[in-house]
Each structure stands twice: as structure tokens, then as C-alpha cells.
Design an enzyme around this catalytic site. Structure first.
Site, mmCIF file in Angstrom:
data_model
loop_
_atom_site.group_PDB
_atom_site.id
_atom_site.type_symbol
_atom_site.label_atom_id
_atom_site.label_comp_id
_atom_site.label_asym_id
_atom_site.label_seq_id
_atom_site.Cartn_x
_atom_site.Cartn_y
_atom_site.Cartn_z
ATOM 1 N N LYS A 171 0.845 -1.208 0.000
ATOM 2 C CA LYS A 171 0.000 0.000 0.000
ATOM 3 C C LYS A 171 0.874 1.250 0.000
ATOM 4 C CE LYS A 171 -3.805 2.461 0.296
ATOM 5 N NZ LYS A 171 -4.801 2.576 1.357
ATOM 6 N N LYS A 239 -0.993 11.624 5.534
ATOM 7 C CA LYS A 239 -0.711 10.584 6.545
ATOM 8 C C LYS A 239 0.014 9.409 5.889
ATOM 9 C CE LYS A 239 -3.185 7.204 7.047
ATOM 10 N NZ LYS A 239 -4.147 6.124 7.119
#
Lengths: 297, 297
Positions: A171, A239
Site C-alpha cells: 500500500k 498521513k
């Protein structure tokens, strides 16, 4: 059929939980907000007061929360999953968090007789609602195989990537590319606009060649119409790019392009635009150049 | 049918010139190397000793040379196009050069009764050979319309972008994206490899989502097989990104992502790898991280 717990019924978690009910699973839920819990209970789910209570009632617990500290609290906190001392419990964390934090949590859970899978997703709310998410999974392979039906209820392309953390690292690679491509595309669009070209025409020409990408095809047309609502929030992209920085540092990889892209997302969030789509990072370049990217045609 | 001159019979120019002959145009050629001139003459082209002589014999002169100084010399030099003093001559520059240099040359040519079109291409040698180039054109629109048949003999998607320099600025936007995407992709691939993931599996997962791009689809598989021959040379990508820097400065756009990508191409060329494909900029990151990106599966 396995009894499933679901913790974190946000924009992503709620539709994913609904798809599990639709697939026939018995579901126990827990979330910080009242409304989605009531909604799921109305559909047949049971509510549990704490993650510990969820674990006590289930074979598999899924977490879908914002960041590493949230997963740590749910897993290791006073009323967390581990506190239930349930041998054989499988914890599937589908949040996007740090691979390093993942490995730390997985190790503690293993010492307590549990198995943890990291299984972050891509595909956004559209994929969550349609059950068409891409799911990239790390952790024990037999636990992964045991959860095949569960993943199939939420996603379309499900890939086992390797040991604990491998899903999160995959990811991270994805987020390097999405955030980086938007940053690069911003420079092309702003140069086009300030040079007096029609950015819509430039996009049309560029998608026909080696610059072709999802960002140009799907997001650039929205930018040209100034439709900057998310999709995927810029604050979450920031983030994720912070996770990339920590991960790259830990394994020994220098990522200067990503570091620069991250600082541009930082500037975007500081400017108060963190709730816009991640492609709207173009506003940072627009502000620097004193120009707005709009289609003429 | 217009009589066409073609100056610069390199890897791109030679097949483009051949396509013009194939389309039935009478061609006069001039190039620095002997071999391609002989090849074109054998196909029916005439040879001229200087650009001035080419201009004297033609209605339209195409240039396909490496960089801005080369176009300046061919156009404005002692035996250049302007020296032929041919009223109504159309000069189509299909090289990739600076939009600013383009506007300067176009202005001088205009003062001498000529019209200049900037018409850089994308699609590489494959597109040049197949006559399927994308051509992005700037300059006088009536001159553009007068050359429709000529462009059609060499390209598939031909787009009029606006005034002089608009074609080159569009190409600059394209090069921002291709060079930048390769730089971003390098960080994802190297992080995957050094983390112990199978980069081939990561590519497979990433092309299924928002990271999808031509670079991942077409070039990453070649990197995984270590097929780094060009395609499009890294040294030319560096030249193009230097043009972007000058252009962005001139119009007042800050391009930090492109500046960083350019420095990585600079490092690649300094390391002696400028003749590799532009996607092989991944070698710069590989060297920094002490790892090689190779497919396991």
C-alpha cells in the site's frame, strides 16, 4: 461460517461491514460514532461495548480505523482485542498504517495465541460500497487462506504479498505513486495554464502518449471543472506519505520525490484544504504561480 | 503537391522522411551523417548541400535536430534557411526545443517573409516508423492548415495548440509527466525490492488501481527483466527537463518536482547511463539503496 467482528464503521468501514452481512456472515460491531452502529444493528448486526467484547464473541475481528495509534489502542489497549485472551483469534487490520507498527502489533498478538493479517485496501468508498476493493495482504499464509471468503465479500482483486507488513508496504508503494503522480501532474497543468494554453487540450494530448495515467484520465477532468471534493482526502494522503517516509527510512531507501510531494501535501493541509481530494494538491502550485487551472474548451 | 525539405535524418527524422516519400511528396534532404542521406536518395530524394539550398528548392522545410542551438544554426546560420530569402517558405520544426528559443526564431523568420510552426512529436521511433506520432503544433493557424497533408503522412493525432511556442510548451508538459512519473515509480519499485517484496507482484497490484499508468504497464515489466535499452534515451529526457526549467522560469511557474527529477537524470547521465532508456533512472535509486529491482515471479 465464521463469526466476524468489525471495529471502525467510518466512510470505508460501514459499507464493508454491510457487504459482510449481505454475504451472510454474523457480525458484531463496535465504533466511536453512534449512527453507523445503529444502522448496522438495524441490518442484523450485534453491538459490543469494547474491542475486547467483540473479540470474545468472534472468530475473526476486522479493524478499519484511521492510523497506527488507533490500531494499537484497539489491539493492545486496556479493553483491546488481546485482553480477551482468545486463542486462535484472527485479527485482520484493513486500515492503512505503518508496516513497522503492524509488525510490532502482530508479534504481540502472536505471543498471545492470535494471528494478525495486514490487509489494506485501495478503491475508495466506491470500491467499499461495490465490494470491489483491491486488498493486499501480509501475514501468516494459512490465516490468509482461512479468511478467503471474508475477503471475497469485500473485494475483487485479493493478493497475498508475504509476511507480516507486506500488505502495508505494498500500500505504501501505491501511495508513493498516487501522491507523486498528482504532484507531477500539478506542475504540468499549472505550466500549461500560465503559458496561456488550454489545459483541457493539453490533457487530451497527453493521455494519448507515454504520460497516460489514471490521474490524467479520471482526476484532471475534474480539476478542470473545479470539482475538488474527495474521493480520497488530501489529509489522508499526507498521513500515508508520512508512513512512506518512516518505512523507507527503516528499510534503508532514500525517497526524495516522495519527501517533496509530502511537503506539498503538508502545505495544502496547512492552507486548510486537507478535506479536498488528494488531486487538489494542484492548488499549492496554483497559489505559487498565481493562476488557476481551468478548462477553456 | 508541396515540395518538402527535410533536415536531420536521425533515429526519428529518417523514418519520418521515408513516410513523406511513401505519401508521394517530392523530398530534398540534408543531414550531418552520410548513410541516411544515401538511403533517402536511393528512395528518390534529392540531396542539398546546405539548409539554404534546401530552402531554395522547397515550399516547406522540416527540421528534426537535437536541441535549440541546432535549430538556430539551421534556421539563422550563414547557410541557413533564412539566408535563402524565400518569401512564403514554411519552416516546420519538429525537434523538441525551448518554446522561448522557438518564439525568437519564429519572429526572425516572420520578419524575413517566412512562417514557422513548432511541431514536436511524441511516440518515439516506433511512432516515427509507423507514421503514428502524436504531433502538437504551435504557430500561425493558416500555415498549420496548409500543412495538414504533410502532418497526416507522419502522425496520427495532430493537435493545433495555439500561437508560436504552444506546441513546444505542450511537449514540455508531456516531458514533466513522463520524467516525473519514472522518478516516482523508481521510489515505489526500490522500496518494494528492498523490503523483500516481489516487485513484479507489486506492479501487478498497483496497475489495478489509482496508480495505473503507461510507465507501470509498459516500462516496469521491462525494468523487472532488466531490459533497459531505449526507447527514449535518458540523456534526451534530461535535455527536455532542462527546457522545462527554462520555460517555467520564463513564464513564472515553480516546478520543484521536475527540478528534483531532472537532478536524478543528471546523476544518471553523470554515472554514464545516459544512453539507457529514460525509465532506467531507477538505477539512480538502486545505487542509493544498494538493491536491484528484479521480478521474482
Amino acid at each position: 461460517m465464521k463469526k466476524i467482528g468489525f471495529i471502525g464503521l467510518g466512510l470505508m468501514g460501514k459499507p464493508m461491514a454491510k457487504n459482510l452481512i449481505k454475504a451472510g456472515f454474523s457480525l458484531t460491531v463496535n465504533s466511536r460514532s453512534r449512527a453507523p452502529v445503529d444502522e448496522l444493528v438495524a441490518l442484523g448486526a450485534r453491538e459490543a461495548a469494547t474491542p475486547k467484547d467483540v473479540a470474545a464473541n468472534c472468530d475473526v475481528v476486522i479493524t478499519m480505523v484511521p492510523d497506527s495509534p488507533d490500531v494499537e489502542k484497539v489491539a493492545l489497549g486496556e479493553n483491546g482485542l488481546v485482553a480477551a485472551k482468545k486463542q486462535g483469534l484472527i485479527h485482520i487490520d484493513m486500515s492503512t498504517i505503518s508496516p513497522i507498527a503492524t509488525q510490532r502489533i502482530a508479534e504481540i498478538e502472536k505471543q498471545n495465541g492470535m494471528a494478525m493479517l495486514d490487509a489494506p485496501v485501495s478503491g475508495g468508498t466506491v470500491g467499499a460500497e461495490g465490494g470491489t476493493l483491491s486488498i493486499m495482504v501480509g501475514g501468516d499464509e494459512s490465516a490468509f487462506n482461512a479468511c478467503a471468503e471474508i475477503f471475497a465479500a469485500m473485494g475483487k482483486k485479493i493478493t497475498y504479498m508475504g509476511a507480516s507488513g507486506a500488505g502495508q508496504t505494498t500500500k505504501a508503494c501505491n501511495q508513493i505513486m498516487t501522491g507523486g503522480i498528482y504532484a507531477v501532474m500539478s506542475e504540468a497543468l499549472v505550466l500549461a495554464a500560465k503559458s496561456g494554453l488550454d489545459p483541457a487540450k493539453v490533457v487530451e494530448v497527453l493521455v494519448g502518449g507515454a504520460a497516460r495515467c489514471w490521474a490524467l484520465e479520471v482526476r484532471a477532468p475534474k480539476i478542470l471543472k473545479r470539482e475538488l471534493n474527495p474521493g480520497f482526502k488530501a489529509s489522508m494522503q499526507l498521513k500515508d506519505l508520512r508512513i512512506v517516509g518512516e518505512t523507507a527510512h527503516a528499510v534503508g531507501v532514500s525517497t526524495p520525490m516522495t519527501a517533496l510531494a509530502r511537503e506539498m501535501y503538508e502545505a495544502m493541509v496547512i492552507a486548510g484544504d486537507g478535506d479536498l481530494d488528494n488531486s487538489a494538491v494542484v492548488t499549492v502550485w496554483e497559489r505559487m504561480a498565481g493562476v488557476v487551472v481551468k478548462g477553456k474548451s
